[in-house]
Design a protein around this motif. Structure first.
Motif, mmCIF file in Angstrom:
data_model
loop_
_atom_site.group_PDB
_atom_site.id
_atom_site.type_symbol
_atom_site.label_atom_id
_atom_site.label_comp_id
_atom_site.label_asym_id
_atom_site.label_seq_id
_atom_site.Cartn_x
_atom_site.Cartn_y
_atom_site.Cartn_z
ATOM 1 N N LEU A 117 -3.480 47.708 23.996
ATOM 2 C CA LEU A 117 -3.069 46.453 24.611
ATOM 3 C C LEU A 117 -3.962 45.302 24.161
ATOM 4 C CD1 LEU A 117 -1.348 44.855 26.595
ATOM 5 C CD2 LEU A 117 -2.856 45.632 28.438
ATOM 6 N N TYR A 204 3.103 47.733 22.314
ATOM 7 C CA TYR A 204 2.725 46.617 23.186
ATOM 8 C C TYR A 204 3.005 45.274 22.513
ATOM 9 C CZ TYR A 204 0.508 48.771 27.241
ATOM 10 O OH TYR A 204 0.272 49.429 28.420
ATOM 11 N N THR A 242 4.547 49.767 29.464
ATOM 12 C CA THR A 242 3.443 50.609 29.925
ATOM 13 C C THR A 242 3.950 51.952 30.423
ATOM 14 O OG1 THR A 242 2.205 48.631 30.552
ATOM 15 C CG2 THR A 242 1.498 50.715 31.511
#
Length: 320
Positions: A117, A204, A242
Motif C-alpha cells: 500500500l 492497490y 484490501t
C-alpha cells in the motif's frame, strides 16, 4: 345468488371468470433456449471436467489416503481411520508446526499488504519514471521462486554472502541466518515479502487510480490535508481491494513452498504445514498417510478462515 355473482364477473381469454384464473401453463423450451443451453454445456463442460479430475478427485483421494497407514512406495496399506490425525495433534511437533505456520502467514500477509500500500501511494504520483518503477516493482512476483531463493541464499549466507561481506567491512559479524532456527524464519519471511510486494502494490495501485476524483477534490476544498483524505476517504473506498488481497495473500502464504524448500532444505525453524507434509511424505519418513492427514488439516484451516472472512470481514467492505 352465487351463480348470479359468478356470471357477472368479467371473463378471461380462456372463457373462465377473472376471479378464478386458469393455471398458467409452463412454456416448453424454445429452440433458442435449447441452443443457448447446449452452447453453455459446450463451453463449461470441459472446464468442469478438468476441475473435477485435477482438483476434486485428488482432494477426495487425499482424504481417503489420510485414513491409511501407508508407507510411500509400499503396495500394502492398512486402514487406521482417524489415527493419523490423532497422532499429529498429540505429537510434540504439532504446536511448533502450527505456530510457525501462523507466524509466517501473518507476517508475510501483513508485510506484503502494508508495504504494498505504501509503495502504491508512491507509484501513484505523477512523476517521471513511474512506468519503469512499476515494472521493476512487479518483476520479482513473476520470477521463479527457486531462482529468487538461490539469489537470496547467496546474499544471506553467513560465510561468503554479500550481506556478510558488507557487515565484515563495517566491523560486524554476520548473523547465522541459516543455522539459527529463529533467524531462518525471519530470513524466509523477508524474502517472501520482497517477492510478493509487487503484486500487492499493483493491485492497490489499480484501486487508487479508480477512486472518484471529484470526492477527493471536494475534500481538498473543505480543507482536508493528504493524510485526512487518505484515512477518511481513500482507505474506506479501498476496502474491496484490501478484502481481495486479504484472501489471496493468505492462501498464497499458507501454500508457500518453493522458497522454504530452497533456502531451508531441512525445515529448521521454517516447517509450515505444507512443508511438514512434504517432509513426512518425501523425506526420511515416507509416511504418505500421515502426510495426507497434515494436508487435510491445512485444507480445513484454509476453508474455515476463508469462510470466516467472507462471513464477517466482508461486512466492513464498502462497494459504493
Amino acid at each position: 345468488m352465487t351463480r348470479q355473482l359468478t356470471s357477472r364477473l368479467p371473463a378471461t381469454r380462456d372463457g373462465g371468470p377473472a376471479g378464478n384464473p386458469a393455471p398458467v401453463r409452463r412454456k416448453r423450451w424454445s429452440a433458442r433456449s435449447r441452443r443457448d443451453f447446449f452452447v453453455f454445456l459446450a463451453l463449461a463442460l470441459p472446464n468442469i471436467l478438468l476441475i473435477s479430475v485435477f482438483t476434486y478427485m485428488p482432494l477426495i483421494n487425499n482424504v481417503y489416503y489420510s485414513t491409511l497407514n501407508w508407507t510411500l512406495g509400499s503396495a500394502n496399506a492398512t486402514v487406521v481411520g482417524l489415527e493419523n490425525y490423532v497422532t499429529f495433534f498429540t505429537s510434540r511437533d504439532a504446536s511448533k508446526v502450527l505456530g510457525t505456520t501462523a507466524v509466517f502467514t501473518v507476517a508475510t500477509m501483513g508485510g506484503s499488504m502494508l508495504l504494498g500500500l505504501l509503495l502504491a501511494l508512491a507509484l501513484n504520483s505523477k512523476v517521471r519514471g513511474t512506468t519503469f518503477a512499476r515494472s521493476a516493482v512487479f518483476a520479482p512476483y513473476v520470477l521463479s521462486g527457486v531462482g529468487v531463493g538461490l539469489v537470496w541464499l547467496f546474499i544471506f549466507d553467513p560465510g561468503y554472502g554479500v550481506l556478510s561481506w558488507i557487515l565484515r567491512g563495517l566491523g560486524q559479524q554476520s548473523p547465522q541466518w541459516i543455522n539459527d532456527p529463529q533467524l531462518s524464519l525471519v530470513m524466509v519471511i523477508i524474502v517472501y515479502v520482497w517477492k510478493n510486494l509487487g503484486y500487492c502494490a499493483v493491485v492497490y495501485l489499480a484501486g487508487l487510480q479508480s477512486l472518484p476524483q471529484d470526492v477527493m477534490e471536494a475534500a481538498s476544498l473543505d480543507g482536508a490535508n493528504g493524510f485526512k483524505r487518505f484515512m477518511g476517504i481513500s482507505l474506506p473506498l479501498l476496502s474491496p481491494t484490501t478484502f481481495f488481497l486479504l484472501i489471496t495473500t493468505m492462501i498464497s502464504s499458507l501454500q508457500a513452498f518453493d522458497l522454504i524448500r530452497i533456502m531451508t532444505p531441512l525445515g529448521s525453524g521454517t516447517s509450515t504445514l505444507i512443508y511438514e507434509a512434504y517432509l513426512q511424505a518425501f523425506g526420511a519418513y515416507n509416511r504418505a498417510g500421515y502426510s495426507a492427514a497434515i494436508s487435510v488439516v491445512l485444507f480445513a484451516i484454509l476453508l474455515v478462515i476463508t469462510v470466516l472472512q467472507l462471513r464477517f470481514a466482508e461486512r466492513k467492505v464498502h462497494y459504493s
